[in-house]
Design an enzyme around this catalytic site. Structure first.
Site, PDB file in Angstrom:
ATOM      1  N   GLY A 140       0.767  -1.236   0.000  1.00 48.82           N
ATOM      2  CA  GLY A 140       0.000   0.000   0.000  1.00 48.82           C
ATOM      3  C   GLY A 140       0.801   1.291   0.000  1.00 48.82           C
ATOM      4  O   GLY A 140       0.215   2.379   0.061  1.00 48.82           O
ATOM      5  N   TRP A 196       2.432   2.834  -2.418  1.00 42.52           N
ATOM      6  CA  TRP A 196       2.112   3.699  -3.565  1.00 42.52           C
ATOM      7  C   TRP A 196       0.717   4.307  -3.401  1.00 42.52           C
ATOM      8  O   TRP A 196       0.488   5.465  -3.758  1.00 42.52           O
ATOM      9  CB  TRP A 196       2.228   2.917  -4.868  1.00 42.52           C
ATOM     10  CG  TRP A 196       3.626   2.899  -5.409  1.00 42.52           C
ATOM     11  CD1 TRP A 196       4.783   2.920  -4.682  1.00 42.52           C
ATOM     12  CD2 TRP A 196       4.018   2.882  -6.776  1.00 42.52           C
ATOM     13  NE1 TRP A 196       5.866   2.902  -5.527  1.00 42.52           N
ATOM     14  CE2 TRP A 196       5.429   2.873  -6.811  1.00 42.52           C
ATOM     15  CE3 TRP A 196       3.313   2.848  -7.975  1.00 42.52           C
ATOM     16  CZ2 TRP A 196       6.154   2.855  -8.006  1.00 42.52           C
ATOM     17  CZ3 TRP A 196       4.026   2.821  -9.171  1.00 42.52           C
ATOM     18  CH2 TRP A 196       5.432   2.826  -9.186  1.00 42.52           C
ATOM     19  N   ASP A 234      -5.240  -5.725  -5.881  1.00 44.71           N
ATOM     20  CA  ASP A 234      -4.206  -6.753  -5.720  1.00 44.71           C
ATOM     21  C   ASP A 234      -4.856  -8.110  -5.518  1.00 44.71           C
ATOM     22  O   ASP A 234      -6.007  -8.188  -5.071  1.00 44.71           O
ATOM     23  CB  ASP A 234      -3.283  -6.439  -4.529  1.00 44.71           C
ATOM     24  CG  ASP A 234      -1.873  -7.005  -4.743  1.00 44.71           C
ATOM     25  OD1 ASP A 234      -1.755  -8.204  -5.079  1.00 44.71           O
ATOM     26  OD2 ASP A 234      -0.901  -6.259  -4.582  1.00 44.71           O
ATOM     27  N   ASP A 245      -7.580 -10.555  -9.477  1.00 45.17           N
ATOM     28  CA  ASP A 245      -6.581 -10.543 -10.551  1.00 45.17           C
ATOM     29  C   ASP A 245      -7.140  -9.746 -11.721  1.00 45.17           C
ATOM     30  O   ASP A 245      -8.086 -10.178 -12.380  1.00 45.17           O
ATOM     31  CB  ASP A 245      -6.290 -11.989 -10.963  1.00 45.17           C
ATOM     32  CG  ASP A 245      -5.232 -12.093 -12.060  1.00 45.17           C
ATOM     33  OD1 ASP A 245      -4.820 -11.043 -12.609  1.00 45.17           O
ATOM     34  OD2 ASP A 245      -4.829 -13.225 -12.377  1.00 45.17           O
ATOM     35  N   ASP A 256       3.566  -1.025  -9.712  1.00 43.12           N
ATOM     36  CA  ASP A 256       4.905  -1.363  -9.228  1.00 43.12           C
ATOM     37  C   ASP A 256       5.051  -2.877  -9.151  1.00 43.12           C
ATOM     38  O   ASP A 256       5.879  -3.399  -8.406  1.00 43.12           O
ATOM     39  CB  ASP A 256       5.131  -0.724  -7.847  1.00 43.12           C
ATOM     40  CG  ASP A 256       6.598  -0.735  -7.430  1.00 43.12           C
ATOM     41  OD1 ASP A 256       7.472  -0.613  -8.310  1.00 43.12           O
ATOM     42  OD2 ASP A 256       6.874  -0.875  -6.219  1.00 43.12           O
ATOM     43  N   LYS A 262       6.458  -0.338 -13.750  1.00 45.40           N
ATOM     44  CA  LYS A 262       7.825  -0.821 -13.535  1.00 45.40           C
ATOM     45  C   LYS A 262       8.192  -1.921 -14.520  1.00 45.40           C
ATOM     46  O   LYS A 262       7.388  -2.816 -14.788  1.00 45.40           O
ATOM     47  CB  LYS A 262       7.991  -1.361 -12.118  1.00 45.40           C
ATOM     48  CG  LYS A 262       9.386  -1.942 -11.864  1.00 45.40           C
ATOM     49  CD  LYS A 262       9.705  -2.089 -10.406  1.00 45.40           C
ATOM     50  CE  LYS A 262       9.013  -3.234  -9.755  1.00 45.40           C
ATOM     51  NZ  LYS A 262       9.417  -3.348  -8.323  1.00 45.40           N
TER      52      LYS A 262
END
Length: 200
Positions: free
Chosen positions: A55, A57, A75, A91, A115, A155
């Site tokens: 958490g 971000w 998540d 998902d 990320d 990322k």
């Protein structure tokens, strides 16, 4: 997790900065630096944080968009609740969950951040490929979820496939570049693809 790693972390200025600011992860400092350098967040924006746990971000996004903004954290694993952050467990690559996510979102987002990284195997080629798969899933979601002019931050690891991924992202955004925040480890292949100004 070796004793040397734990000892080094205790002297890491970015780890210490994250602790001082009560962020849930050191990675929060990376996002904070990117936002300061490039103006990713705007007050009142709607943000989707993919792979949000634990958490860090989402905390930064919540601070930057302010009380008129909205942060939706997603998540597959549980995440402890955060004030002002909505959490959906699932998902986002699953079409059934994706429908739930878009219903919860309600209107196009202004920013999508990710990320996400796989559990690292130590095989740099394999790890880079798996990270690119996750990044591609985030890109595909962002193209559908973002409003015109919206932004994506995701990322990846530099290596095989990175340039091609950058090119794919650039087809849907006015400006795309790889950015490496100061909090990233100097020897790490980690880099963030920042794409701003979604076209159409």
């Amino acid at each position: 997790m070796t004793k040397a790693w734990v000892k080094a972390r205790k002297h890491d200025p970015y780890y210490l900065a994250a602790k001082r600011q009560a962020y849930r992860s050191r990675a929060a400092i990376k996002l904070s630096q990117i936002d300061r350098d490039y103006g990713l967040f705007r007050p009142g924006a709607v943000v989707v944080d993919l792979g949000a746990a634990p958490g860090g971000w989402s905390q930064v996004a919540r601070e930057r968009v302010g009380p008129r903004g909205r942060v939706l954290a997603v998540d597959r694993v549980r995440m402890a609740s955060l004030e002002g952050v909505e959490f959906l467990r699932g998902d986002f690559t699953d079409p059934l969950f994706l429908a739930v996510l878009f219903e919860a979102l309600g209107k196009p987002a202004g920013v999508v951040v990710s990320d996400m990284a796989p559990h690292l195997s130590g095989n740099k080629t394999y790890d880079a490929a798996r990270t690119l798969e996750l990044a591609e899933a985030a890109r595909s979601f962002a193209v559908r979820a973002l409003r015109p002019g919206g932004s994506l931050l995701v990322k990846v690891f530099q290596g095989q496939g990175y340039r091609e991924f950058l090119e794919r992202v650039s087809q849907d955004f006015q400006g795309t570049k790889g950015v490496k925040p100061r909090a990233s480890a100097p020897g790490s292949a980690e880099i963030y693809v920042l794409a701003m100004g979604k076209i159409g």
